[in-house]
Scaffold this active site. Structure first.
Site, PDB file in Angstrom:
ATOM      1  N   HIS A  26       0.864  -1.184   0.000  1.00 10.60           N
ATOM      2  CA  HIS A  26       0.000   0.000   0.000  1.00 10.60           C
ATOM      3  C   HIS A  26       0.902   1.236   0.000  1.00 10.60           C
ATOM      4  O   HIS A  26       2.010   1.205   0.548  1.00 10.60           O
ATOM      5  CB  HIS A  26      -0.835  -0.058   1.287  1.00 10.60           C
ATOM      6  CG  HIS A  26      -1.942   0.940   1.395  1.00 10.60           C
ATOM      7  ND1 HIS A  26      -1.726   2.242   1.749  1.00 10.60           N
ATOM      8  CD2 HIS A  26      -3.274   0.806   1.215  1.00 10.60           C
ATOM      9  CE1 HIS A  26      -2.889   2.879   1.798  1.00 10.60           C
ATOM     10  NE2 HIS A  26      -3.844   2.038   1.467  1.00 10.60           N
ATOM     11  N   ASP A  65       2.954  -4.586   8.096  1.00  8.94           N
ATOM     12  CA  ASP A  65       1.738  -3.789   7.904  1.00  8.94           C
ATOM     13  C   ASP A  65       0.564  -4.752   8.077  1.00  8.94           C
ATOM     14  O   ASP A  65       0.268  -5.548   7.189  1.00  8.94           O
ATOM     15  CB  ASP A  65       1.755  -3.164   6.506  1.00  8.94           C
ATOM     16  CG  ASP A  65       0.438  -2.462   6.178  1.00  8.94           C
ATOM     17  OD1 ASP A  65      -0.532  -2.589   6.964  1.00  8.94           O
ATOM     18  OD2 ASP A  65       0.370  -1.812   5.128  1.00  8.94           O
ATOM     19  N   GLN A  74      -4.546  -5.402   6.993  1.00 11.43           N
ATOM     20  CA  GLN A  74      -5.497  -6.393   6.469  1.00 11.43           C
ATOM     21  C   GLN A  74      -5.428  -7.727   7.200  1.00 11.43           C
ATOM     22  O   GLN A  74      -6.172  -8.653   6.858  1.00 11.43           O
ATOM     23  CB  GLN A  74      -5.266  -6.608   4.964  1.00 11.43           C
ATOM     24  CG  GLN A  74      -5.513  -5.364   4.116  1.00 11.43           C
ATOM     25  CD  GLN A  74      -6.957  -4.855   4.189  1.00 11.43           C
ATOM     26  OE1 GLN A  74      -7.881  -5.584   4.548  1.00 11.43           O
ATOM     27  NE2 GLN A  74      -7.146  -3.585   3.856  1.00 11.43           N
ATOM     28  N   LYS A 127     -10.690  -0.773  10.651  1.00 12.96           N
ATOM     29  CA  LYS A 127     -10.848  -1.983   9.824  1.00 12.96           C
ATOM     30  C   LYS A 127     -11.178  -3.198  10.688  1.00 12.96           C
ATOM     31  O   LYS A 127     -11.373  -4.298  10.181  1.00 12.96           O
ATOM     32  CB  LYS A 127      -9.576  -2.236   9.018  1.00 12.96           C
ATOM     33  CG  LYS A 127      -9.295  -1.145   7.974  1.00 12.96           C
ATOM     34  CD  LYS A 127      -8.110  -1.504   7.112  1.00 12.96           C
ATOM     35  CE  LYS A 127      -7.515  -0.315   6.404  1.00 12.96           C
ATOM     36  NZ  LYS A 127      -8.173   0.009   5.132  1.00 12.96           N
ATOM     37  N   CYS A 137      -4.675   2.221  -3.775  1.00 17.68           N
ATOM     38  CA  CYS A 137      -3.458   2.790  -3.147  1.00 17.68           C
ATOM     39  C   CYS A 137      -2.260   1.865  -3.322  1.00 17.68           C
ATOM     40  O   CYS A 137      -1.456   1.688  -2.393  1.00 17.68           O
ATOM     41  CB  CYS A 137      -3.671   3.097  -1.669  1.00 17.68           C
ATOM     42  SG  CYS A 137      -4.916   4.337  -1.380  1.00 17.68           S
TER      43      CYS A 137
END
Ligand code: PMP
Length: 401
Positions: free
Chosen positions: A122, A199, A202, A225, A360
């Site tokens: 991203h 990261d 997700q 999220k 992104c």
């Protein structure tokens, strides 16, 4: 098994309609809807304990501080971190990575040093490192992505040099769905004496994460999220690194003692939390993580994967559907030569909310040679009926196009 019919009654927004049709919300990788308990936690905190944290001697401030620090402990437990001092509250994954790039960069990176990221990142795990490059003269090394949307682990091993300072990669790609082999990434990087940042934007909503079992040095995610409020994020960092890193921003809370002749820093985690934190948001975040934990991430993952399998089976019956990567909780695809935005608009008018575009991740789009994709992404409250409504709407969309 999740009782999804019952779960859906916890999410007031799911009852609304768009264009006179029941909403089919399949844009969960962008943000999730909130359960009533999270919405209520915000109102309750403002109604009962609103007072600035940490600085007050009065009862209300102490209660607000206790709730805020209890939220930090909830996050610690959610991530399996060793200490709450390793949990930094930020505004989101983006700010977490900017904090890391700025502060780790300041402590450890010099002209010609190298940071490894991947081609599927991203923008928020690319641009902060480019900004660091402009300030410090560091260079980005990029793990290529294979045609089937995985990290090229052979190429990864060849990227290490004596100048490698950090590896920063996504746990799960927000475009490809690929669950990266972060255990291998960490093992390989650590064999070179290089720390690893994950990261987790997700992964935190979808799979159990234990930062100590993984052995990662940093892990970032966004509350919004994971069914929590906007404006709250987390950066987990191992104490041994955080201790050596300078503050990210200056102001109240992060100081030990301020003199014009020089200022000392507060202890962890406060050294990295200048100013009034979003303590209402952290309290609501804890409520969201408790909600997820009570249902159980293994059950959530099993449910979401069964929806993805159903969607993939359905997509397989449509002509000219191209699927990218390794779908897990999300599927990225294109419909023939149709522009993803056209597909998204036609689905929207049938009540189906999906995301389209470059997500992104422009370097990944360049790698795939496409302008964008259509992405459907699932959450714990989605149903087989949602999948079927999406497939029916897509079939009509294909006919219209
Ligand atoms: N990384 C990944 C993999 C993401 O999917 C996202 C959100 N799309 C981000 C980072 C940025 O998260 P936020 O906008 O909440 O800071």
């Amino acid at each position: 098994m999740l009782d999804v019919a019952k779960i859906r009654t916890d999410f007031p927004l799911l009852a609304r309609e768009v264009y006179g049709r029941p909403l089919v919300y399949l844009d969960n990788a962008a943000t999730t809807q909130k359960p009533r308990c999270v919405i209520d936690a915000i109102a309750d905190a403002y109604t009962t304990v609103n007072a600035n944290v940490h600085r007050g001697v009065h009862r209300l401030s102490q209660e607000a501080t206790d709730r805020h620090e209890a939220a930090r402990e909830t996050v610690r437990r959610y991530l399996g971190a060793a200490s709450a001092a390793e949990i930094l509250f930020t505004r989101g994954t983006t700010e977490s990575i900017n904090l890391l790039a700025t502060s780790f960069g300041e402590a450890f990176c010099h002209e010609g040093d190298e940071i490894i990221v991947s081609e599927m990142e991203h923008h928020s795990n690319i641009v902060p490192w480019q900004l660091l490059g402009q300030r410090r003269g560091t260079v980005l090394r990029v793990i290529p992505v294979t045609d089937d949307g995985r990290l090229d682990m052979e190429a990864f091993q060849r990227l290490f040099t004596p100048r490698t300072r950090l590896v920063s990669v996504a746990h799960i790609s927000n475009v490809l769905g690929t669950v990266n082999p972060v255990e291998d990434v960490i093992r390989i990087a650590h064999a070179h004496g290089v720390p690893v940042a994950i990261d987790g934007a997700q992964s935190a909503p979808h799979i159990p994460v234990d930062v100590q079992a993984l052995g990662c040095d940093f892990y970032a995610f966004s509350a919004h999220k994971v069914y929590g409020p906007t404006g709250v994020g987390v950066l987990y960092g191992r104490e041994r690194w955080l201790e050596q890193m300078p503050p990210y921003q200056g102001g109240g809370e992060m100081i030990g003692h301020v003199r014009f002749s020089g200022t000392t820093w507060n202890e962890l985690p406060y050294k990295f939390e200048a100013g009034t934190p979003d303590f209402i948001g952290t309290i609501a975040t804890a409520r969201a993580l408790d909600y997820v934990s009570a249902l159980g991430l293994p059950a959530i993952a099993a449910h979401e994967q069964s929806l993805v399998r159903r969607a993939l089976d359905g997509l397989g019956t449509l002509p000219d559907v191209h699927i990218y990567g390794q779908p897990s909780s999300l599927i990225s695809f294109n419909l023939g030569d149709a522009h993803p935005a056209d597909v998204g608009i036609l689905l929207d008018h049938q009540g189906v909310a999906v995301r389209t575009g470059h997500h992104c991740a422009q370097p990944l789009m360049e790698r795939l040679g496409i302008p964008g994709t259509v992405r459907v992404s699932f959450a714990l409250y989605n149903t087989e009926a949602d999948v079927d409504a999406f497939l029916a709407a897509l079939r009509r969309t294909a006919q219209m196009l």
